[in-house]
Write an enzyme that holds these catalytic residues in place. Structure first.
Site, PDB file in Angstrom:
ATOM      1  CE  LYS A  86      54.116  41.407  86.888  1.00  0.00           C
ATOM      2  NZ  LYS A  86      55.356  42.223  86.857  1.00  0.00           N
ATOM      3  CB  CYS A 127      83.011  58.663 102.702  1.00  0.00           C
ATOM      4  SG  CYS A 127      81.862  59.953 102.497  1.00  0.00           S
ATOM      5  CB  CYS A 157      81.192  59.010  99.085  1.00  0.00           C
ATOM      6  SG  CYS A 157      80.372  57.583  99.989  1.00  0.00           S
ATOM      7  CG  LEU A 203      54.444  44.779  78.061  1.00  0.00           C
ATOM      8  CD1 LEU A 203      53.353  43.643  78.310  1.00  0.00           C
ATOM      9  CD2 LEU A 203      53.862  45.586  76.894  1.00  0.00           C
ATOM     10  CD  GLU A 225      57.720  35.272  78.122  1.00  0.00           C
ATOM     11  OE1 GLU A 225      57.818  36.304  77.723  1.00  0.00           O
ATOM     12  OE2 GLU A 225      58.253  35.489  79.614  1.00  0.00           O
ATOM     13  CB  SER A 263      54.161   3.448  68.700  1.00  0.00           C
ATOM     14  OG  SER A 263      53.088   3.355  67.956  1.00  0.00           O
ATOM     15  CD  GLU A 264      50.351   5.089  63.707  1.00  0.00           C
ATOM     16  OE1 GLU A 264      49.718   4.143  63.073  1.00  0.00           O
ATOM     17  OE2 GLU A 264      49.767   6.069  63.900  1.00  0.00           O
ATOM     18  CE1 TYR A 265      58.100  12.640  66.648  1.00  0.00           C
ATOM     19  CE2 TYR A 265      56.544  13.739  65.278  1.00  0.00           C
ATOM     20  CZ  TYR A 265      57.771  13.758  65.870  1.00  0.00           C
ATOM     21  OH  TYR A 265      58.540  14.817  65.918  1.00  0.00           O
ATOM     22  CE  LYS A 302      54.485  40.465  82.563  1.00  0.00           C
ATOM     23  NZ  LYS A 302      55.800  39.700  83.007  1.00  0.00           N
TER      24      LYS A 302
END
Length: 685
Positions: A328, A425, A446, A97, A185, A48-50, A127
């Site tokens: 990963k 083709c 083709c 990466l 990120e 509230s002050e903010y 990640k």
């Protein structure tokens, strides 16, 4: 003290004379509280002050709009909608990466690193599954932000990035460089993603598939007010360009991240330095175990060599650093039914079996197709139409069939039969000895190959025909206006008005772009031909080595393997390409149509007195910009590196040379000032 300051900011009388001072104080206070809340996790005032401070600043800015400063927190809410995104060229490339999918992959990476630089420690971090972003601060103020794009050129998303509350509009403190690029990120926390989809569901709107897509879509909104409502977050993960380069920086990646945090930038709380290989594996397993409990989506962990000097010694390959890898997580798997197999023909004639699957939700997306790669893979899996299969999103991106469930095979299951003739083709399908891939023998006859070959030929990294998009190419071929790349240069504006949504103005512009594309470089031309496994870097190396197309056309496999980064396999592909009469006919037709490039003069040995030497530039050059100096040194045969090592032959030190000069002196490397460099260049002009 804080209460007195807060009361003062809220109660001080404001006049035209002191409005600027009060508004700057409010901005500074709000920015500091943002950092304490989002970065330090230690708020010192209530919400509230903010809000009261923010409302006071908004009222003052409404009264004195000419006094609004660039780093005001009110500028986060989003401004006028853009018509399109501008392009931004990165100060240095934003590389991707390499991936490791298991311990064997990571162990091989670790061996490559330690063989080169000895023992290392790793800075490990989750990640994040979001969008890579570059943010540029000048004199501590956020100046611009861009997406990674293709690594060299991204899109200007400055206004959208300003709406992310955890990103400071002004850096904290005063020990930051004059110019600093922060890379990180942007992502959407899981809670924000669920809330976004809840709102969409309530309005009967289309739902986002996963947080990554939601984050990417939010950052690419032309209206930044939409981005502001999406509750995006950001974690910094690296320093980019720093100017001046003499500015003192920490010697390890982990410590540099702490510097970023001290300047008010958020970093992940999960970052850890691991000195032993066993600690790296423990870190990976720990994060994997807690993956579902984290507040954000991740698809693995990133391991970076912690010591910056070791990073510099390891260097880079064309698209990724040698000192980092993304380890990963195992992809998510589901079972589904193989309903059929289609055969697709690619740009190089590769005939690829594609599985038609009963749609299944896996790894955050609905999968209905997956490649079966080739006949060898079909045989390895022992797969038949009608089988129940296990589908995995390899690297959480590419759908892959990893196994069948034999006990669920029905009696009606049928074999998968590779076609003898091209499905597009009708030409014979051939499979060369030693190759897993079957290929249509139709070449540019083709249609499937023709479309993809011409799309590639006209693409930005090839001949870069502005406005020649995929749909235009498809129409040109479908309407039989183009059958080979050379036919592009026979097109007129009036011919192209036959295309859908192509008026005379657009057709005239495209005709001009086609004419402009006739002037290219040998490297671009070679890349545009679509020779198997010849990418941009290899095309550039071939052009530099042979200097002319005529020399390359008659090169033997042995001569081709003398080119940097060209191995036996690529050499065979290049030699085979130029041995095909039809390919030579296409090349001759292109040259006859006016495609040309400036001659490359092969330097004589006398003209390259610095051949085999490694030079480094540092500090500010007053009479010669760094790019020109680098180009002239390279013309004399030198390799220009970015860091000083025992292998450095000479360091050119301009004004305000810093750590590189100190290291050169420590190693006994020859040091030359700008005047000496100019004298050397003049003597060899």
């Amino acid at each position: 003290m804080q209460d007195i300051q807060l009361d003062t900011l809220l109660s001080e009388d404001v006049t035209p004379e002191n409005a600027s001072q009060v508004m700057q104080a409010l901005s500074q206070s709000l920015n500091e509280h943002n950092i304490r809340y989002y970065v330090d996790d230690a708020p010192s005032i209530t919400d509230s002050e903010y809000d009261r401070l923010m409302q006071r600043l908004l009222k003052l800015e409404a009264l004195y709009p000419h006094l609004i400063v660039a780093d005001s927190p009110t500028q986060r809410v989003g401004g006028l909608a853009l018509a399109k995104f501008d392009q931004i060229t990165h100060l240095k490339p934003m590389l991707s990466l390499d991936n490791a999918f298991d311990e064997a992959d990571f162990s091989a990476f670790h061996k490559r690193v330690t063989d080169k630089v000895g023992e290392v420690s790793f800075c490990c971090e989750p990640k994040l599954d979001g969008l890579a972003v570059s943010i540029l601060y000048r004199h501590g103020v956020l100046e611009r932000a861009a997406t990674r794009g293709d690594g060299s050129v991204g899109e200007d998303i400055t206004e959208n990035v300003k709406t992310i509350k955890s990103i400071p509009l002004k850096l904290r403190g005063n020990d930051f460089p004059e110019l600093v690029e922060v890379r990180g990120e942007a992502f959407m926390p899981k809670a924000a993603f669920e809330a976004l989809n809840d709102r969409a569901r309530a309005k009967d709107e289309k739902l986002f598939v996963n947080p990554r897509n939601a984050a990417a879509g939010s950052l690419r909104q032309l209206d930044s007010k939409i981005t502001a409502a999406r509750s995006l977050a950001f974690y910094a993960y690296a320093l980019g360009v720093v100017e001046p380069d003499s500015h003192p920086l920490a010697k390890t990646h982990f410590e540099q991240l702490q510097q970023l945090k001290s300047w008010g930038l958020p970093i992940s709380s999960e970052i850890k330095v691991c000195a032993e290989l066993s600690q790296v594996y423990d870190y990976y397993k720990n994060i994997l175990t807690r993956r579902s409990d984290l507040a954000f989506e991740i698809d693995g962990v990133v391991m970076k060599v912690n010591d910056i000097a070791q990073q510099q010694r390891l260097g880079f390959v064309a698209k990724s650093p040698r000192w980092a890898i993304a380890y990963k997580f195992p992809a998510q798997e589901e079972m589904t039914l193989l309903e059929g197999v289609d055969f697709q023909v690619g740009r190089t004639g590769a005939v690829t079996p594609v599985a038609r699957l009963k749609p299944v939700f896996v790894g955050g997306v609905t999968v209905s197709n997956a490649t079966l790669h080739n006949a060898d893979e079909i045989a390895r899996l022992g797969i038949k139409v009608g089988d129940t299969v296990i589908i995995r999103r390899a690297g959480d991106v590419i759908p892959q069939i990893v196994a069948i469930v034999p006990e669920r095979r029905p009696e009606t299951a049928t074999d998968i039969v590779f076609p003898h003739n091209c499905p597009v083709c009708g030409s014979l399908v051939e499979r060369l000895e030693g190759e897993a891939v079957a290929r249509c023998s139709g070449g540019l006859f083709c249609e499937a190959q023709r479309k993809e070959a011409i799309k590639h030929f006209a693409s930005r990294k090839a001949l870069d025909i502005d406005g020649m998009g995929d749909k235009v190419v498809e129409q040109l071929i479908d309407k039989e206006l183009v059958q080979s790349p050379a036919d592009l240069f026979k097109l007129t504006a009036s011919m192209m008005t036959m295309l859908d949504r192509m008026g005379m103005k657009s057709a005239t512009n495209l005709a001009a772009a086609i004419e402009a594309a006739k002037t290219t470089t040998l490297a671009r031309f070679l890349y545009a031909l679509g020779i198997r496994e010849v990418g941009e870097a290899t095309a550039a190396n071939l052009a530099a080595h042979f200097a002319s197309l005529d020399a390359l056309r008659v090169a033997t496999v042995e001569q081709l393997t003398e080119v940097e980064d060209v191995g036996a396999v690529v050499a065979q592909h290049v030699a085979h390409f130029f041995a095909q009469p039809h390919n030579l006919e296409v090349i001759d037709a292109l040259i006859a149509a006016g495609v040309h490039w400036p001659a490359i003069e092969a330097p004589s040995a006398d003209a390259q007195p610095l051949k085999g030497q490694t030079w480094v530039l540092t500090g500010t050059l007053n009479q010669l910009n760094r790019n020109d100096a680098k180009a002239q040194l390279q013309a004399l045969g030198a390799k220009v590196a970015g860091s000083v090592s025992k292998n450095t032959d000479c360091l050119v030190a301009g004004e305000a040379a810093g750590s590189k000069l100190a290291k050169a002196q420590e190693l006994g490397v020859k040091v030359m000032d700008e005047d000496e460099l100019l004298a050397l260049l003049a003597a060899n002009a």
